[in-house]
Design a protein around this motif. Sequence first.
Motif, mmCIF file in Angstrom:
data_model
loop_
_atom_site.group_PDB
_atom_site.id
_atom_site.type_symbol
_atom_site.label_atom_id
_atom_site.label_comp_id
_atom_site.label_asym_id
_atom_site.label_seq_id
_atom_site.Cartn_x
_atom_site.Cartn_y
_atom_site.Cartn_z
ATOM 1 N N ASN A 1 6.029 7.200 -8.818
ATOM 2 C CA ASN A 1 7.513 7.323 -8.123
ATOM 3 C C ASN A 1 7.867 7.148 -7.423
ATOM 4 O O ASN A 1 8.940 7.768 -6.316
ATOM 5 N N ILE A 2 7.410 6.124 -6.651
ATOM 6 C CA ILE A 2 8.050 5.388 -5.796
ATOM 7 C C ILE A 2 9.434 4.712 -6.093
ATOM 8 O O ILE A 2 10.118 4.260 -5.593
ATOM 9 N N ARG A 3 9.643 4.127 -7.463
ATOM 10 C CA ARG A 3 10.352 3.770 -8.408
ATOM 11 C C ARG A 3 11.835 5.117 -7.482
ATOM 12 O O ARG A 3 13.331 5.085 -7.736
ATOM 13 N N TYR A 4 11.743 6.886 -8.618
ATOM 14 C CA TYR A 4 11.879 7.551 -8.813
ATOM 15 C C TYR A 4 12.901 8.179 -7.388
ATOM 16 O O TYR A 4 14.100 7.976 -7.094
ATOM 17 N N LYS B 1 0.589 -1.270 0.008
ATOM 18 C CA LYS B 1 -0.310 -0.271 0.181
ATOM 19 C C LYS B 1 1.344 1.188 0.066
ATOM 20 O O LYS B 1 1.899 1.188 0.794
ATOM 21 N N ASN B 2 -0.027 2.024 -0.542
ATOM 22 C CA ASN B 2 0.983 3.462 -0.925
ATOM 23 C C ASN B 2 1.821 3.948 0.746
ATOM 24 O O ASN B 2 1.906 4.824 1.314
ATOM 25 N N ASP C 1 9.884 6.326 -19.023
ATOM 26 C CA ASP C 1 9.486 7.415 -17.911
ATOM 27 C C ASP C 1 11.348 7.859 -18.330
ATOM 28 O O ASP C 1 11.909 7.109 -17.802
ATOM 29 N N ALA C 2 11.218 9.383 -18.464
ATOM 30 C CA ALA C 2 12.608 9.743 -18.875
ATOM 31 C C ALA C 2 12.640 10.380 -17.870
ATOM 32 O O ALA C 2 14.250 9.745 -17.252
ATOM 33 N N SER D 1 11.584 -2.329 -8.309
ATOM 34 C CA SER D 1 10.124 -3.197 -8.981
ATOM 35 C C SER D 1 8.915 -2.979 -8.390
ATOM 36 O O SER D 1 8.430 -3.463 -9.289
ATOM 37 N N ASN D 2 8.341 -2.324 -8.060
ATOM 38 C CA ASN D 2 7.153 -1.490 -7.942
ATOM 39 C C ASN D 2 7.139 -0.668 -9.298
ATOM 40 O O ASN D 2 7.514 -0.158 -10.469
ATOM 41 N N ARG D 3 5.803 -1.087 -9.303
ATOM 42 C CA ARG D 3 5.158 -0.432 -10.422
ATOM 43 C C ARG D 3 4.681 1.069 -10.028
ATOM 44 O O ARG D 3 4.429 2.096 -11.851
#
Length: 875
Positions: A327-330, A286-287, A362-363, A322-324
């Motif tokens: 924002n979390i990956r960034y 969950k976020n 995503d750039a 590995s999250n979709r």
Amino acid sequence: MNPFSSGTRLRDMIRAIRACKTAAEERAVIRKECAAIRASIDENDHDYRHRNLAKLMFIHMLGYPTHFGQMECLKLIASAGFPEKRIGYLGLMLLLDERQEVLMLVTNSLKQDLNHSNQYIVGLALCALGNICSAEMARDLAPEVERLLQFRDPNIRKKAALCSIRIIRKVPDLAENFVNPAASLLKEKHHGVMITGVQLCTELCKHSSEALEYFRKKSTEAMVKTLKDLVNSPYAPEYDIAGITDPFLHIRMLRFLRVLGQGDADASDCMNDILAQVATKTESNKNSGNAILYECVETIMSIEDSGGLRVLAINILGRFLSNRDNNIRYVALNMLMKAITVDAQAVQRHRATIVECVKDSDASIRKRALDLVYLLVNESNVKPLTKELIEFLEVADQEFKGDLTAKICSIVAKYSPEKIWYIDQMLKVLSEAGNFVKDEVWHALIVVISNASDLHGYTVRALYRAFQRSSEQESLLRVAVWCTGEYGDMLVNNIGMLDIEDPIVVTESDAVDVAETAIKRIGSDLTTKAMGMIALLKLSSRFPSCSERINNSIVQYKGSLVLELQQRSIEFNSIIASHHKMRSVLVERMPVLDEATFIGKRAGSMTGSVSTSNAAAINLPNGVSKSSAPLVDLLDLSSDDVPVPSSSGGGFIQDLLGLDLSAAPEKSGSNPTPISGTDVLLDLLSIGTSPPAQSTAPATDILSNQEKSPTSQLDGLSSLSSLPANKPSAAVSSPTIDLLGGLSPNLASADENGSVYPSIVAYESGSLRITFDFSKTAGNPQTTLILATFKNLSPNSYTNFIFQAAVPKFLQLHLDSASASTLPGSGNGSITQNLRVTNSQYGKKHLVMRLRIAYKVDDKDVLEEGQVSNFPRNL
């Protein structure tokens, strides 16, 4: 009712504004409404004052001026009723800010309302003070706010805590007054009060070191216990968000613990267990859980901690990758860039996932992941990482290729384990994205190729194969053309074959096709075409059978509108057609470019002094040679900083290539003017020099001196070839040939008056003797011809013999090639070398010269220096 009277309701005004179809209609409605409000203010209408202020706030939010209604706010604040005060304080927060002088009038009203018996009015005053508080208001009202931190109602305590944060930011000196009340808020059971209390304590720690120490001693254990209770608390519907109890309080407490633990080992040790518990028990599907985990990771990275907890934190960031959710990956990539300075080995475990992020759609994620990969590269993983990045380069978007190419080139240059691997990777990059490669990158590649003498054949064949596949890549074409011009004979004859390559069949005509492609391709720029013409000139000497074809290609540009190409065409045509004997000398291979010097220049770290370290000498022709320690900078002549006696009339200039770069006579009070490119290049080619009086004439720049050519450094140098070391110098009395025809004046052994000049011993050490013999050119007393004879008196032979000289600014010096590079021992033979000195102050100043001699004895570098001042006085 008049739709624009003071009695118009706010909803009616909003409806009228929304009904407008144009901006002009809207402005008309606003003007009429403002006029009605002004009229009501003038009439001092008490009944509709609150309604008028509400309409003014809406007009203000639309961007129209409402300053005329500011005093109405103060009147409503001074009213007794709650509805009027509510509108008044709302207008105060919207229409005014802390810079307005009118705020001085509201301080007394705020003080009264902060002490009001109605808690709702107290709340209004606290909200307004927290939004527009100035430093003066903070000092005046701080005691009331401090008192309200102990108020019975939790909502008032919460508002007072937030207002206290504003006061501390405005006046940090007041922080000590709030320490004890803030500490009491940490014991609250009400979550709203707890959150604001933690925020207040965090702000106090930032502004006061005394407060920080106080909370570390008094509150660290209590905060750890409170956080533990919160993590293990049962389900509470009023605080539950996605199965997590009050994530907002979680985050605030983690941030407070981060402040307490940073730089303090005891506090950090106290919170290790709870941080590990939060990191392992919080769900990441969950976020809200991810937000808590992120704050927990940042806290772990900030406090004084052992490596085990940091590895756990970095593993959490690895799961984030590995999250979709982009924002979390960034944010995970951002945090990993900070973590790599703390524990690089733990970050390396997630290298594969990070590389996959480079390929993300995503750039922002692509760019951040690429920056992180660049930080991860080291000597042990450079090969697999570079391979993956180059493979992705083949399919990368055009807008991303520039950044990706720059990073790959930087990685390869910085961590390359061997030159053949460096060359292979750079050829792959040039083949895939040569148009995105910056000039300094392919310049550096040429320098590396020049230094890798055992890879010349392999490189030119690899470039030829790459050129056949990707001839549209500009940078690849330039490097291929340069190498084909230098090592075309190796390409055709399969010289220097390595075990890892297969022989290829390339004819002389095929090699010429490469250079012709450079000048005939529509997309080629001036630099590429100029390099192509130089390569054709060199191939005309390497492949005599193709000389006529090459000349026909060059002649086509005699009428070019580009002056650079036109000039090269005319000059090269003259060399091919009229100067067969000289051509092979002119187009010999480039001297080895000093790699260390080139890297130093790129880093901006070049110094003016000449290195004299004992490094292995490079076997180059005498007069243009240098040791691998940069005795000579082929691309940028260094100055000699050795002082000169005052009688010499000026400082020495380092004559590294036998060239004098100063002007003819130096005028007092003015800077010396460089001589023309013609003189420098003609001197370099031993073709003679223009007299000083003609130095301002248009230069016949035979080899495209860089200062007047827009082409690159390496292009300009690619046309220069060194004279062979074993080629004897021309006799003193022999005529010198001008490249474009004509002969220079005959040389004589005496001047016009029949003067004869005695020989001198210019330098003598225990084993080396240098003798100078002098003569003059007829009709030119300023020029002195010197025949230098070198004798070796020791029993050992001197190899790699290099003679250099430097003269003051009023002299011009030119050195011809020496007769040999090996000086036999025991006086059994000698080396001779011709020097030509032009004295612009003839009759006023005498010759003076500094000498530098470098050679090898038993594989050891020897460097000798001396000064010659015993020249005959009539020179």
